[in-house]
Design an enzyme around this catalytic site. Structure first.
Site, PDB file in Angstrom:
ATOM      1  N   LYS A 172       1.009  -1.251  -0.034  1.00 39.78           N
ATOM      2  CA  LYS A 172       0.015  -0.054  -0.038  1.00 39.78           C
ATOM      3  C   LYS A 172       1.012   1.204  -0.029  1.00 39.78           C
ATOM      4  CE  LYS A 172      -2.026   3.016   3.033  1.00 39.78           C
ATOM      5  NZ  LYS A 172      -1.872   3.955   2.066  1.00 39.78           N
ATOM      6  N   SER A 226       4.931   8.412   9.986  1.00 41.21           N
ATOM      7  CA  SER A 226       4.920   9.169  11.163  1.00 41.21           C
ATOM      8  C   SER A 226       4.967   8.256  12.474  1.00 41.21           C
ATOM      9  CB  SER A 226       3.697  10.171  11.216  1.00 41.21           C
ATOM     10  OG  SER A 226       2.585   9.378  11.698  1.00 41.21           O
ATOM     11  N   ASN A 227       5.671   8.955  13.525  1.00 37.87           N
ATOM     12  CA  ASN A 227       5.855   8.370  14.715  1.00 37.87           C
ATOM     13  C   ASN A 227       4.483   8.012  15.392  1.00 37.87           C
ATOM     14  OD1 ASN A 227       5.890   8.635  17.868  1.00 37.87           O
ATOM     15  ND2 ASN A 227       7.959   8.517  17.298  1.00 37.87           N
ATOM     16  N   GLU A 247       9.932   2.762  10.774  1.00 38.94           N
ATOM     17  CA  GLU A 247      10.865   3.685  10.418  1.00 38.94           C
ATOM     18  C   GLU A 247      10.113   5.025  10.472  1.00 38.94           C
ATOM     19  OE1 GLU A 247      13.852   5.296  10.321  1.00 38.94           O
ATOM     20  OE2 GLU A 247      13.853   2.935   9.807  1.00 38.94           O
ATOM     21  N   CYS A 281      13.293  12.008   6.069  1.00 37.02           N
ATOM     22  CA  CYS A 281      13.347  11.488   7.581  1.00 37.02           C
ATOM     23  C   CYS A 281      14.861  11.940   8.000  1.00 37.02           C
ATOM     24  CB  CYS A 281      13.285   9.794   7.603  1.00 37.02           C
ATOM     25  SG  CYS A 281      11.914   9.330   6.938  1.00 37.02           S
ATOM     26  N   GLU A 382       9.406  17.133  14.826  1.00 36.02           N
ATOM     27  CA  GLU A 382       9.644  16.917  13.477  1.00 36.02           C
ATOM     28  C   GLU A 382       8.897  17.823  12.675  1.00 36.02           C
ATOM     29  OE1 GLU A 382       8.946  13.075  11.116  1.00 36.02           O
ATOM     30  OE2 GLU A 382      11.066  13.406  10.449  1.00 36.02           O
TER      31      GLU A 382
END
Ligand code: UN1
Length: 491
Positions: A172, A226-227, A247, A281, A382
């Protein structure tokens, strides 16, 4: 161009017949209509991957590798065309888009070679007339969920090792970069990947992503994003005891010491902070500067940033392309306002460009803040855009402490000429990637890629580390003594 899903070796429309538009962030052109697939499409793809698994895992690994070799050759032949399409669908400047495709080419050839390596090992048994070895085994169906910022590199880092290890795939991609995903799967199919081994489902995280991470037919999940989403993926997939690799971004810093080669440092900083408009990133968003050269470095950066040219990524005068969408522009601008409220000093940038040529795209001026302290939100969260924050420190100890204070741990860098400082940095910078006299971006595909702490959950992508995620160990004992020998009991 209307795209389709690829399920069980066939290009198919989404069962609900719904599509969304994919927009060129540089000028607002519609570049594709993308299936807004539902849970049902994802379930069909998982079923197809399950069915294909039993035969794919028995294809000899060198044969699986040969297909990847063909994929690498096809990517190489089509590099220019693919890079151009990438720039149109997500905005990065052409040279960087070509670099992104090159990562896919490199990964194809590297993983093709793994078809003939994928080494296990033998080891002596404690008993006589007994042979012991450890081999790599495939796992099953891999769910691959990827972001828009590296539309070729990241999917290939995940899909190629998954395949060479004998797994089948449900992929995806991000909704903002469907064309490169479509082209990649088309190439895999043309290169001879059997039906069902790779399946592509376009759609939202809430429909397609949720199905993949929750479905018991999927054995492992590799996710970049995202985190916050990563934590959710870990929770849901963890409940199903799936293996999960996450990641999740960074807040990467470059340290510049008083003894640094400043010309080199400035080049490395600009490339790391404003390449891909800061949407990596690995992008540098913090500059940790020893006090003696702080003012000089600030002035040089200000002058160089003033000369960076914003524009469409296919215009060869462009240094910095657009952001991915309007939401990203608003997020970046809100951080600029936060920085000002926190008391940081805006040196340059901090706004959308006023010239009307920029009005149809999602542009934001490269931005530099000075007098930033390490606790400010602009120095800890971030931003994922072209915003760089300068923090002043007195020595290397403080620089390393500031570097390690954030919750992320992907990449870090130091500019210095002092070999002692170099080795202390290698030892003490708490990130998965460390650069000496180079910026924070530019990881190569045959080394482990990933980070510590909030950047992920301890796995690494790329290189042989990827094989450790996409295969599992099988310990094999062959007893040729002809009698029952009991380990730990018969001396
Ligand atoms: C990312 O931003 O998610 O090292 C990947 C780099 C690239 C990969 C970045 N090779 O910047």
């Amino acid at each position: 161009m209307q795209l389709k899903n690829y399920i069980g070796g066939r290009w198919v429309d989404p069962e609900n017949g719904r599509y969304i538009q994919d927009i060129d962030p540089g000028n607002g052109d519609v570049v594709a209509d993308v299936p807004a697939s539902s849970r049902k499409d994802a379930e069909r793809a998982i079923e197809a991957a399950r069915q294909a698994y039993e035969s794919w895992r028995r294809v000899p690994a060198p044969k699986r590798g040969e297909i990847l070799f063909t994929v690498g050759q096809m990517l190489k032949e089509r590099k220019h065309e693919l890079a151009e399409k990438m720039t149109r669908e997500m905005g990065k400047v052409y040279a960087e888009a070509a670099g992104d495709v090159q990562e896919g080419i490199d990964m194809a050839f590297y993983m093709a070679g793994e078809g003939r390596r994928s080494f296990g090992y033998t080891t002596p048994s404690e008993l006589p007339d007994k042979f012991a070895m450890a081999t790599r085994d495939s796992i099953g169906v891999a769910g691959i969920i990827t972001p828009w910022n590296f539309p070729m590199a990241i999917p290939t880092w995940k899909i190629f090792p998954a395949l060479v290890c004998g797994n089948t795939v449900v992929f995806k991609p991000a909704s903002q970069t469907p064309i490169l995903a479509y082209e990649l799967i088309n190439i895999l199919a043309e290169a001879g990947i059997p039906a069902g081994v790779v399946n592509l489902v376009f759609g939202s995280g809430s429909e397609v992503g949720e199905t993949i991470i929750g479905d018991p037919g999927v054995n492992l999940i590799s996710f970049t994003g995202s985190n916050q989403t990563g934590r959710h993926v870990a929770r849901v997939a963890g409940e199903g005891l799936k293996r999960v690799s996450l990641e999740l971004g960074g807040k990467n810093a470059i340290i510049v010491m008083d003894d640094a080669d400043l010309d080199l440092a400035v080049d490395g900083i600009l490339w790391s902070a404003f390449g891909t408009s800061g949407q990596r990133c690995t992008a540098c968003s913090r500059l940790i500067v020893q006090e003696g050269i702080y003012d000089a470095l600030e002035q040089r950066l200000k002058d160089r940033i003033a000369s960076l040219k914003l524009g469409h990524g296919l215009d060869n005068h462009t240094d910095v392309g657009p952001l991915i969408n309007q939401q990203a522009v608003e997020k970046v601008h809100s951080y600029v306002e936060i920085g000002q409220r926190e008391g940081a000093r805006l040196v340059i940038g901090g706004s959308r460009p006023s010239d009307s040529v920029y009005s149809t795209g999602h542009y934001y001026a490269p931005t530099l803040f000075a007098d930033v302290t390490s606790e400010m939100r602009i120095a800890t969260e971030e931003i994922f855009g072209p915003v760089l924050s300068m923090i002043r420190v007195k020595d290397l100890d403080e620089a390393i402490a500031v570097n390690n204070r954030v919750t992320y741990g992907l990449s870090s860098s130091i500019f210095t000429q002092d070999v002692n400082r170099v080795f202390r940095s290698i030892r003490d910078l708490a990130t998965g990637i460390v650069y000496i006299n180079a910026g924070t971006i530019g990881a190569e595909i045959h080394l482990p890629f990933g980070g510590t702490r909030g950047t992920g959950n301890g796995h690494r992508e790329a290189g042989t580390a990827a094989l450790d995620f996409f295969s599992e160990w099988k310990a094999v004992y062959v007893d040729f003594s002809g009698k029952l020998q009991r380990a730990q009991i018969d001396a």
